[in-house]
Design a protein around this motif. Sequence first.
Motif, PDB file in Angstrom:
ATOM      1  N   UNK A 178      48.690 -54.972  47.524  1.00 49.42           N
ATOM      2  CA  UNK A 178      48.942 -54.753  46.108  1.00 49.42           C
ATOM      3  C   UNK A 178      50.118 -53.816  45.925  1.00 49.42           C
ATOM      4  N   UNK A 194      62.744 -53.391  38.145  1.00 44.52           N
ATOM      5  CA  UNK A 194      61.889 -54.300  38.900  1.00 44.52           C
ATOM      6  C   UNK A 194      60.636 -53.556  39.349  1.00 44.52           C
ATOM      7  N   UNK A 206      65.937 -52.641  55.717  1.00 44.75           N
ATOM      8  CA  UNK A 206      66.581 -53.937  55.676  1.00 44.75           C
ATOM      9  C   UNK A 206      66.730 -54.487  54.279  1.00 44.75           C
ATOM     10  N   UNK A 207      67.709 -55.358  54.133  1.00 50.84           N
ATOM     11  CA  UNK A 207      68.043 -55.953  52.850  1.00 50.84           C
ATOM     12  C   UNK A 207      66.945 -56.883  52.392  1.00 50.84           C
ATOM     13  N   UNK A 208      66.631 -56.800  51.110  1.00 52.30           N
ATOM     14  CA  UNK A 208      65.750 -57.784  50.509  1.00 52.30           C
ATOM     15  C   UNK A 208      66.611 -58.860  49.854  1.00 52.30           C
ATOM     16  N   UNK A 262      68.904 -59.842  42.165  1.00 48.55           N
ATOM     17  CA  UNK A 262      69.771 -58.758  42.665  1.00 48.55           C
ATOM     18  C   UNK A 262      70.324 -59.080  44.047  1.00 48.55           C
ATOM     19  N   UNK A 308      52.690 -52.089  42.590  1.00 49.83           N
ATOM     20  CA  UNK A 308      52.539 -51.150  41.478  1.00 49.83           C
ATOM     21  C   UNK A 308      51.755 -51.744  40.313  1.00 49.83           C
ATOM     22  N   UNK A 325      66.731 -61.957  47.252  1.00 51.93           N
ATOM     23  CA  UNK A 325      66.000 -62.352  46.052  1.00 51.93           C
ATOM     24  C   UNK A 325      66.257 -63.810  45.687  1.00 51.93           C
ATOM     25  N   UNK A 326      65.222 -64.435  45.118  1.00 50.05           N
ATOM     26  CA  UNK A 326      65.388 -65.745  44.529  1.00 50.05           C
ATOM     27  C   UNK A 326      66.037 -65.640  43.158  1.00 50.05           C
ATOM     28  N   UNK A 374      60.661 -62.326  40.009  1.00 44.28           N
ATOM     29  CA  UNK A 374      61.527 -62.516  41.157  1.00 44.28           C
ATOM     30  C   UNK A 374      60.712 -62.444  42.442  1.00 44.28           C
ATOM     31  N   UNK A 416      62.335 -49.454  42.533  1.00 45.88           N
ATOM     32  CA  UNK A 416      63.588 -49.678  41.825  1.00 45.88           C
ATOM     33  C   UNK A 416      63.727 -48.758  40.624  1.00 45.88           C
ATOM     34  N   UNK A 423      61.397 -57.320  58.505  1.00 52.44           N
ATOM     35  CA  UNK A 423      60.955 -55.951  58.739  1.00 52.44           C
ATOM     36  C   UNK A 423      60.439 -55.835  60.174  1.00 52.44           C
ATOM     37  N   UNK A 466      63.614 -46.379  49.288  1.00 47.19           N
ATOM     38  CA  UNK A 466      62.718 -47.001  50.234  1.00 47.19           C
ATOM     39  C   UNK A 466      61.808 -45.964  50.884  1.00 47.19           C
ATOM     40  N   UNK A 498      69.063 -47.902  48.485  1.00 41.96           N
ATOM     41  CA  UNK A 498      69.915 -49.075  48.378  1.00 41.96           C
ATOM     42  C   UNK A 498      70.422 -49.227  46.954  1.00 41.96           C
ATOM     43  N   UNK A 521      71.798 -52.296  44.435  1.00 39.56           N
ATOM     44  CA  UNK A 521      71.897 -53.727  44.217  1.00 39.56           C
ATOM     45  C   UNK A 521      72.692 -53.972  42.930  1.00 39.56           C
ATOM     46  N   UNK A 549      57.025 -53.910  41.549  1.00 40.26           N
ATOM     47  CA  UNK A 549      56.372 -54.698  42.590  1.00 40.26           C
ATOM     48  C   UNK A 549      54.964 -55.102  42.174  1.00 40.26           C
ATOM     49  N   UNK A 586      52.807 -57.873  47.700  1.00 43.06           N
ATOM     50  CA  UNK A 586      53.692 -58.069  48.830  1.00 43.06           C
ATOM     51  C   UNK A 586      52.900 -58.622  50.007  1.00 43.06           C
ATOM     52  N   UNK A 591      72.219 -57.108  47.395  1.00 42.13           N
ATOM     53  CA  UNK A 591      72.453 -55.803  47.992  1.00 42.13           C
ATOM     54  C   UNK A 591      73.947 -55.489  48.087  1.00 42.13           C
ATOM     55  N   UNK A 611      58.138 -59.435  42.304  1.00 49.20           N
ATOM     56  CA  UNK A 611      58.458 -58.415  41.321  1.00 49.20           C
ATOM     57  C   UNK A 611      58.457 -59.045  39.926  1.00 49.20           C
TER      58      UNK A 611
END
Lengths: 109, 117
Positions: free
Chosen positions: B57, B43, B104-106, A43, B59, B108-109, B90, A99, B96, A92, A33, A35, B45, B48, A45, B35
């Motif tokens: 957990x 970013x 699928x698209x994530x 970010x 990264x 973000x806030x 973030x 990322x 999912x 992914x 993907x 972003x 992780x 999750x 998409x 993230x």
Amino acid sequence: TQLLEQSPQFLSIQEGENLTVYCNSSSVFSSLQWYRQEPGEGPVLLVTVVTGGEVKKLKRLTFQFGDARKDSSLHITAAQPGDTGLYLCAGRSARQLTFGSGTQLTVLP
Amino acid sequence: IAGITQAPTSQILAAGRRMTLRCTQDMRHNAMYWYRQDLGLGLRLIHYSNTAGTTGKGEVPDGYSVSRANTDDFPLTLASAVPSQTSVYFCASSYEPAGTGGYNEQFFGPGTRLTVL
């Protein structure tokens, strides 16, 4: 740990120029993907590529997924100041995204 | 529809203090993520959750904990903040489907900018 390397890290160009951003890894991803992130925001998409060799176009932006699904590129034609932002690729696998470090693009009017 | 909200927007915190970053989504997404974003590192992780009641957990999980008591909320806690946790955090969510790798698209806030002194 899977790593995604993006290049260049910073890019400053004049309006109307073309540019390409690269995203490379030694790992295979099920999809990749791209972003775009603007200052002070999360970010958003732009595109998802799934098949090796796949090319997708979004107006002046062209995205390509490498045949081996390890790398990708983003090409912008005739860049505009509105294209300014941080571009992030994300590979992914196993429901998680890895990322890249991002390419900060500045398009000068 | 608000999407994902995060609070606070920014915070300055003394080292050693406990801090909880809040994240709420109204899209009924089953998966949520935290993230951290640092200059030159993209970013990364932290933790999750694939569904309410489960967490995992990422990264860089050390020094952080999360909980997922319900679908909408996914708070991130720093039990004893250290200066290396200075970053922009973030929260993200995605839908999912079970049993598939998915792509699928994530969403973000807007992020929380945290400074630990």
